[in-house]
Design a protein around this motif. Structure first.
Motif, PDB file in Angstrom:
ATOM      1  N   ASN A 132       0.904  -1.196  -0.092  1.00  0.00           N
ATOM      2  CA  ASN A 132       0.176  -0.109  -0.048  1.00  0.00           C
ATOM      3  C   ASN A 132       0.893   1.268   0.072  1.00  0.00           C
ATOM      4  O   ASN A 132       0.803   2.028   0.817  1.00  0.00           O
ATOM      5  N   PRO A 312      -5.766   4.832  -2.590  1.00  0.00           N
ATOM      6  CA  PRO A 312      -6.411   6.034  -1.993  1.00  0.00           C
ATOM      7  C   PRO A 312      -6.284   7.289  -2.519  1.00  0.00           C
ATOM      8  O   PRO A 312      -5.203   7.709  -3.080  1.00  0.00           O
ATOM      9  N   SER A 313      -7.533   7.814  -2.820  1.00  0.00           N
ATOM     10  CA  SER A 313      -7.567   9.210  -3.535  1.00  0.00           C
ATOM     11  C   SER A 313      -6.724  10.275  -3.074  1.00  0.00           C
ATOM     12  O   SER A 313      -6.221  10.815  -3.976  1.00  0.00           O
ATOM     13  N   THR A 314      -6.741   9.981  -1.751  1.00  0.00           N
ATOM     14  CA  THR A 314      -5.679  11.308  -1.254  1.00  0.00           C
ATOM     15  C   THR A 314      -4.319  10.891  -1.213  1.00  0.00           C
ATOM     16  O   THR A 314      -3.431  11.512  -0.902  1.00  0.00           O
ATOM     17  N   SER A 315      -3.693   9.729  -2.028  1.00  0.00           N
ATOM     18  CA  SER A 315      -2.444   9.536  -2.059  1.00  0.00           C
ATOM     19  C   SER A 315      -1.519  10.028  -3.253  1.00  0.00           C
ATOM     20  O   SER A 315      -0.349   9.909  -3.504  1.00  0.00           O
ATOM     21  N   PRO A 345      -7.900  13.486   5.470  1.00  0.00           N
ATOM     22  CA  PRO A 345      -8.046  12.973   4.409  1.00  0.00           C
ATOM     23  C   PRO A 345      -9.579  12.915   4.182  1.00  0.00           C
ATOM     24  O   PRO A 345     -10.342  13.227   2.985  1.00  0.00           O
TER      25      PRO A 345
END
Length: 464
Positions: A132, A312-315, A345
């Motif tokens: 991840n 994850p969208s915020t990554s 987030p």
């Protein structure tokens, strides 16, 4: 770097204006100051500045399209980072070298250089679902792992050519070039008749610079009417490039014996470090799966964060994709929004952002012929109107919790930037500009606003 760590590592791709804004704003955060976030910028060149850092046009494509006479087309009090004004007495429309000096001063002032790895190109970025994290390969052969990636590699490198008959033939025969390779009139050689295609700043600048340097300059401006002149003519859209220098225009008119065509027709979005598997190509996606074309990345919340992906969208964040707006101040606003999402987030309301994206898609689909031209929405996706760009920047300020709004004078100077630039050039030509500039800015931004308004109020008679 593998496995779980106590810190959040952040990769920033590119040390141009957007990447520098991201780095500075991250370093200002409490997380960076407490050692919880560790940002690293990878810059392929030996110096910072991106498009403002000059380079010879000796590779394909050139590292930058910066021509020798380049000056900004936006007044610097409007385009500057909010946190760092240009020095007092700086010309209102500074040359590229002044902008590069400014960016280096910005980096020095906020101690950004220790966080930048120069001469290190990012060659591959992929999500490793086993841990991840983002797996990032760089040109040194290292493969590093990061929790978050910020894409700030710019979009002024890969040339875009018009899709008209004859382009490839003219290019291969040396009778055409993209403005990315243009540096000065001295490189035109023996050409007597030059056609410049494109209505943007570079097309206008190059056309103006060639006037008086060659026998005939033809400037093709889509949507214009035929305006014939002795040595300079405005022509409508080019529809065909034929043999022996023949050019056909949208109104049916023809030109003959054109020696050279310069395409000032813009650039493609390119992310060579993101593979087709990681970011698939689709000109007009009909789903919310993350896709890209040479015109846009879709779908992104606030034109920054993917709303649907396997990671994850915020990554992952994209900076600087908008094609209209005040660049440096806009990048800084995006950076503040980005830091807000990294810190919290859950502040990114994916459902609301998805509705906004779908609404924009519906709006653009009604404005353009998506049946006859599937790429129409893509071409306009990141191209805001002037009003939309101000609304967008205010929304970023509000989202980030920053007590800042676009001021009325900024809007006026942006909307009247062509008039302002023309009047400023006349002041420079008259020899008055230095006296007008002397000491302006020492007491703050108000002095710059007053000077801009004074320039706009001047008549041609007063500037002689």
């Amino acid at each position: 770097m593998t496995g779980v760590t106590d810190t959040t590592t952040i990769c920033i791709i590119g040390a141009g204006p957007a990447g520098l804004a991201a780095l500075k704003t991250l370093l200002d955060s409490s997380q960076c100051q407490q050692g919880e976030w560790i940002p690293t910028v990878f810059e392929g060149r030996s110096g910072l500045g991106g498009v403002w850092n000059p380079a010879l046009p000796d590779i394909n494509p050139p590292m930058t399209p910066l021509y020798d006479s380049m000056i900004t087309n936006i007044p610097h009090p409007v385009m500057a980072y909010d946190s760092f004004p240009f020095p007092p007495s700086t010309p209102i429309f500074p040359p590229a070298s002044t902008v590069l000096t400014y960016l280096n001063a910005y980096a020095a002032c906020f101690n950004l250089l220790p966080h930048i790895r120069f001469s290190t190109t990012v060659v591959d970025v992929r999500w490793d679902k086993t841990i991840n994290r983002w797996s990032v390969e760089v040109s040194t052969g290292e493969r590093l792992f990061f929790d978050r990636v910020i894409v700030a590699n710019g979009h002024f490198r890969v040339p875009r050519y018009p899709e008209i008959p004859g382009v490839e033939t003219w290019l291969s025969s040396g009778h055409a070039m993209h403005s990315a390779w243009y540096r000065s009139p001295s490189e035109i050689g023996s050409a007597k008749s030059v056609l410049v295609v494109g209505a943007g700043p570079s097309g206008s600048d190059i056309s103006a610079e060639l006037r008086g340097r060659v026998k005939s300059v033809l400037h093709s401006v889509p949507g214009s009417t035929n305006q014939e002149g002795r040595s300079f003519s405005v022509k409508p859209r080019v529809v065909r490039l034929g043999p022996h220098g023949t050019v056909e225009f949208a109104d049916g008119s023809m030109e003959y014996d054109v020696d050279l065509c310069i395409f000032a027709t813009g650039y493609q979005f390119a992310f060579p470090f993101l593979s087709e598997a990681q970011l698939p190509t689709c000109v007009s996606p009909d789903s919310l799966e993350l896709r890209r074309s040479t015109y846009h990345v879709y779908p992104l919340a606030m034109h920054i964060f993917p709303v649907s992906s396997e990671f994850p969208s915020t990554s992952l964040a994209f900076m600087g994709l908008l094609l209209r707006g005040t660049p440096l101040s806009l990048f800084e606003a995006q950076a503040h929004a980005l830091v807000k999402v990294f810190q919290t987030p859950d502040s990114l309301d994916v459902a609301r952002e998805t509705e906004d994206i779908l609404g924009r898609r519906r709006h653009l689909s009604t404005q353009f012929d998506v049946t006859g031209d599937p790429s129409a929405v893509a071409r306009e996706w990141h191209r805001y109107t002037e009003h939309e760009s101000f609304v967008y920047r205010d929304r970023l300020y509000e989202f980030a919790g920053w007590d800042r709004r676009v001021e009325a004078w900024e809007k006026e100077m942006w909307e009247r930037k062509v008039e302002l630039r023309d009047k400023w050039r006349k002041l420079v030509a008259s020899g008055q500009s230095e006296s007008w500039l002397d000491g302006v800015g020492i007491s703050g931004r108000t002095e710059w606003v007053e000077l801009l308004q004074r320039v706009l109020s001047m008549t041609d008679v007063a500037m002689r």
